[in-house]
Design a protein around this motif. Sequence first.
Motif, PDB file in Angstrom:
ATOM      1  N   GLU B 138      -5.270 -10.675  -7.159  1.00 34.47           N
ATOM      2  CA  GLU B 138      -4.773  -9.357  -7.536  1.00 34.47           C
ATOM      3  C   GLU B 138      -5.313  -8.263  -6.613  1.00 34.47           C
ATOM      4  OE1 GLU B 138      -5.935  -8.186 -11.495  1.00 34.47           O
ATOM      5  OE2 GLU B 138      -4.031  -7.139 -11.706  1.00 34.47           O
ATOM      6  N   MET B 139      -6.585  -8.377  -6.252  1.00 36.18           N
ATOM      7  CA  MET B 139      -7.230  -7.291  -5.515  1.00 36.18           C
ATOM      8  C   MET B 139      -7.074  -7.433  -3.997  1.00 36.18           C
ATOM      9  SD  MET B 139      -8.352  -5.252  -7.716  1.00 36.18           S
ATOM     10  CE  MET B 139      -8.582  -5.219  -9.480  1.00 36.18           C
ATOM     11  N   PHE B 140      -6.947  -8.677  -3.498  1.00 33.58           N
ATOM     12  CA  PHE B 140      -6.868  -8.888  -2.049  1.00 33.58           C
ATOM     13  C   PHE B 140      -5.564  -9.537  -1.606  1.00 33.58           C
ATOM     14  CE2 PHE B 140     -11.380  -8.515  -2.813  1.00 33.58           C
ATOM     15  CZ  PHE B 140     -11.835  -7.807  -1.732  1.00 33.58           C
ATOM     16  N   ASP B 159       2.480  -1.588  -8.316  1.00 33.08           N
ATOM     17  CA  ASP B 159       3.375  -2.315  -7.414  1.00 33.08           C
ATOM     18  C   ASP B 159       3.048  -2.032  -5.944  1.00 33.08           C
ATOM     19  OD1 ASP B 159       4.143   0.248  -7.499  1.00 33.08           O
ATOM     20  OD2 ASP B 159       6.197  -0.095  -8.179  1.00 33.08           O
ATOM     21  N   GLY B 160       1.903  -1.428  -5.670  1.00 34.45           N
ATOM     22  CA  GLY B 160       1.500  -1.162  -4.300  1.00 34.45           C
ATOM     23  C   GLY B 160       0.857  -2.391  -3.669  1.00 34.45           C
ATOM     24  N   PRO B 161       0.290  -2.229  -2.476  1.00 32.68           N
ATOM     25  CA  PRO B 161      -0.397  -3.353  -1.827  1.00 32.68           C
ATOM     26  C   PRO B 161      -1.690  -3.680  -2.573  1.00 32.68           C
ATOM     27  CG  PRO B 161      -0.730  -1.341  -0.599  1.00 32.68           C
ATOM     28  CD  PRO B 161       0.231  -1.007  -1.674  1.00 32.68           C
ATOM     29  N   PRO B 162      -2.251  -4.884  -2.353  1.00 35.79           N
ATOM     30  CA  PRO B 162      -3.524  -5.215  -3.004  1.00 35.79           C
ATOM     31  C   PRO B 162      -4.580  -4.170  -2.647  1.00 35.79           C
ATOM     32  CG  PRO B 162      -2.584  -7.156  -1.984  1.00 35.79           C
ATOM     33  CD  PRO B 162      -1.753  -6.006  -1.545  1.00 35.79           C
ATOM     34  N   ASP B 167      -7.334  -1.959   4.597  1.00 33.99           N
ATOM     35  CA  ASP B 167      -6.313  -1.076   5.158  1.00 33.99           C
ATOM     36  C   ASP B 167      -5.558  -0.307   4.073  1.00 33.99           C
ATOM     37  OD1 ASP B 167      -5.108  -3.291   4.216  1.00 33.99           O
ATOM     38  OD2 ASP B 167      -4.094  -3.865   6.072  1.00 33.99           O
ATOM     39  N   PHE B 168      -5.954  -0.476   2.830  1.00 36.16           N
ATOM     40  CA  PHE B 168      -5.428   0.399   1.783  1.00 36.16           C
ATOM     41  C   PHE B 168      -6.402   1.568   1.641  1.00 36.16           C
ATOM     42  CE2 PHE B 168      -5.377   1.827  -2.634  1.00 36.16           C
ATOM     43  CZ  PHE B 168      -4.048   2.174  -2.760  1.00 36.16           C
ATOM     44  N   ILE B 169      -5.974   2.733   2.120  1.00 38.35           N
ATOM     45  CA  ILE B 169      -6.873   3.893   2.114  1.00 38.35           C
ATOM     46  C   ILE B 169      -6.594   4.701   0.845  1.00 38.35           C
ATOM     47  CG2 ILE B 169      -7.751   5.829   3.469  1.00 38.35           C
ATOM     48  CD1 ILE B 169      -7.803   3.396   5.171  1.00 38.35           C
ATOM     49  N   THR B 170      -7.554   4.742  -0.032  1.00 42.68           N
ATOM     50  CA  THR B 170      -7.367   5.398  -1.330  1.00 42.68           C
ATOM     51  C   THR B 170      -6.979   6.863  -1.170  1.00 42.68           C
ATOM     52  OG1 THR B 170      -9.319   4.116  -1.822  1.00 42.68           O
ATOM     53  CG2 THR B 170      -8.411   5.397  -3.591  1.00 42.68           C
ATOM     54  N   ARG B 171      -7.647   7.531  -0.225  1.00 45.01           N
ATOM     55  CA  ARG B 171      -7.454   8.965  -0.066  1.00 45.01           C
ATOM     56  C   ARG B 171      -6.015   9.276   0.376  1.00 45.01           C
ATOM     57  NH1 ARG B 171     -12.416  12.381   1.278  1.00 45.01           N
ATOM     58  NH2 ARG B 171     -13.371  10.386   0.812  1.00 45.01           N
ATOM     59  N   GLU B 172      -5.528   8.486   1.340  1.00 47.59           N
ATOM     60  CA  GLU B 172      -4.149   8.695   1.800  1.00 47.59           C
ATOM     61  C   GLU B 172      -3.162   8.442   0.679  1.00 47.59           C
ATOM     62  OE1 GLU B 172      -3.272   6.293   5.169  1.00 47.59           O
ATOM     63  OE2 GLU B 172      -4.706   7.346   6.454  1.00 47.59           O
ATOM     64  N   PHE B 173      -3.400   7.383  -0.083  1.00 47.38           N
ATOM     65  CA  PHE B 173      -2.494   7.047  -1.182  1.00 47.38           C
ATOM     66  C   PHE B 173      -2.444   8.206  -2.184  1.00 47.38           C
ATOM     67  CE2 PHE B 173      -1.580   5.315  -5.370  1.00 47.38           C
ATOM     68  CZ  PHE B 173      -0.459   4.549  -5.112  1.00 47.38           C
ATOM     69  N   ALA B 174      -3.617   8.760  -2.490  1.00 51.23           N
ATOM     70  CA  ALA B 174      -3.666   9.857  -3.455  1.00 51.23           C
ATOM     71  C   ALA B 174      -2.911  11.064  -2.923  1.00 51.23           C
ATOM     72  CB  ALA B 174      -5.112  10.207  -3.762  1.00 51.23           C
ATOM     73  N   HIS B 175      -3.072  11.358  -1.625  1.00 53.49           N
ATOM     74  CA  HIS B 175      -2.380  12.503  -1.047  1.00 53.49           C
ATOM     75  C   HIS B 175      -0.878  12.310  -1.063  1.00 53.49           C
ATOM     76  CE1 HIS B 175      -5.327  15.405   0.371  1.00 53.49           C
ATOM     77  NE2 HIS B 175      -6.140  14.384   0.567  1.00 53.49           N
ATOM     78  N   ASP B 176      -0.440  11.058  -0.835  1.00 52.41           N
ATOM     79  CA  ASP B 176       0.998  10.796  -0.787  1.00 52.41           C
ATOM     80  C   ASP B 176       1.639  10.786  -2.171  1.00 52.41           C
ATOM     81  OD1 ASP B 176       0.685  10.585   1.857  1.00 52.41           O
ATOM     82  OD2 ASP B 176       0.767   8.403   1.966  1.00 52.41           O
TER      83      ASP B 176
END
Lengths: 386, 206
Positions: B138-140, B159-162, B167-176
């Motif tokens: 689930e996580m990787f 439903d996003g990437p693991p 390479d999953f950047i939390t900060r970018e995801f939050a901004h988007d």
Amino acid sequence: MSELVTANDGSSLMPGAKSLENREYNLFIGPNHPGVEGNFALKLTLEGDTIVKAKTEAGFLHRGFEKLMEERLFIQNIAIVCRICVPDPDPNEENYARAIEALADIEVPRRAQFIRVLVLELSRLASHLFTFGGHAGTIGLYTMPNWSISDRDRILDLFEELTGGRVYHIYNMPGGVRRDFPAGFASRVRDVLDYIEGRLPDYDNLFFNNRILRKRAVGIGVLPRERAMEWGTTGPNLRAAGFAHDVRKDDSYEVYNELEFDIPTLKDSDAYSRLMIRRKEVVQTIGIIRQVLDKIPEGPVWNKQPNPLKWRVPAGDVYVRSESSKGEYAYYMVSDGGVRPYRVHVRGASVTHGVHILENLLVGTRIEDASQLMFSLDACPPEVDR
Amino acid sequence: MIADNYLAHTADPRVRKPEAATGSPRIEEEIIKAIQDATGNESFSLKAPRRIEGPVDSDRLHTLASLIWSRVGFQHLSAISCVDWLAEDEFELVYHFWSYRDFCLVSAKTRIPRETASMPTVSDLWQPALFFERDIHEMFGVVFEGNPDLEKYILSDWDGPPPMRKDFITREFAHDHFHFRDYEPDWDELVKGGYHSNRGEGGTDV
């Protein structure tokens, strides 16, 4: 009139509801339910009163701490890790500090090691008192939660005096602990221990020898020893199955190897013996804390480290284990030599007890025992979610 | 009576125990020797007291794990840890085995490419691996072949990437994905004429 009866018996809504194939039905317990420990859900499939299939569902308290820790400085994470397990937070602080000390080769003063043991054992005591109350609540004995949780408050008072925090202590620092005992603290710890020891006969009369508890808990959720080991049971739940394993003895840390205590075991391995093993551990823990107070040496409590905002922990990896009130608690920490941990993996005791073992143990029991079983395993959902 | 009922429901012929799990405790050197004799792997070494570790090829891990279980007698799988080494384009899986006989931990480390990210399950040897592997999946996003249950657990509506991948950047995801509120608005302008004056029609909710 006849139309009304047809509408109410449900057959138009659920065709075949009365047929033999459809005797099973689903029932959700949680995620907000007094009979579930924390935010956790049980999805049960029942036939009559008997559970034929159980699935757990977690994630209601997921805070992504493992990911968050990779974004924070080593010092900042000390305030995060304790929040992973709410009733028993100190094994987290202990593991986190010990992992950094192992990677960076930091020595801990002897007095600080004794204080850490004291804090860990007080936390275990508080957690067990919490569980007694929770377990009693699941079978309708509501005096016990009032007693044990108000007695637990006396331990929280001690924590507040020592660390400033009642529930989360943020007290272990790599290299020692944050501050020494306040004046007169040791005698106040002894007073609380005497008080709790004096309360145990009352607990026995009210709860442990209660006929309702025996009727409800004896023989429920039996986990035979070999099965328990195969399913990865640890801690008090494994000791209730008759296997004497305790990380404090077998993989000793801090100064546990200088203290005298036994590993109590029971052999029935039902909900009642998993409760009674914790009752025995309360006595053992009180003994350990008294020894700590007798043997604690004078000296510094923190091996002073340079500016914590600029700590760089040498590259490497380490696996540290400790015994929490729920079982084996381990951290796997990887550092790449930077100012933040590269990876911290938290292996909570409830990761096995709360998911695989609970799901399997619930099968064949009755619906009214589901909550009791979860409390008897002392599964802590925040550990599963992290 | 109730116990019998329970056993009837969960009768499982897989309850078994390796012979090597009982006996007198061995010291670390003896365990390293036992691993060498059983598996032919000579790369395990002592890292710290009661801690042994060594690298394993990913295609050999299951064989090694089953021999560590049966011939060396490590009965408890303490954890499986996954580390994402983004720069090397690899996942590292670390299997932590604990021996109740010797009071010793053996960590077997193996690396798999991030692209394929697939690994045979060890849940046939240690049942706790069922959940450990599900969690890593689930996580990787690592697939454990043979694990019967790799359903989502904690992130059931994700439903996003693991998310634990580097390479999953939390900060970018939050901004988007999230709208940020202005925490330093011009309060004088907003509450002109009293705090509730602008809550009516056409006003801005502060």
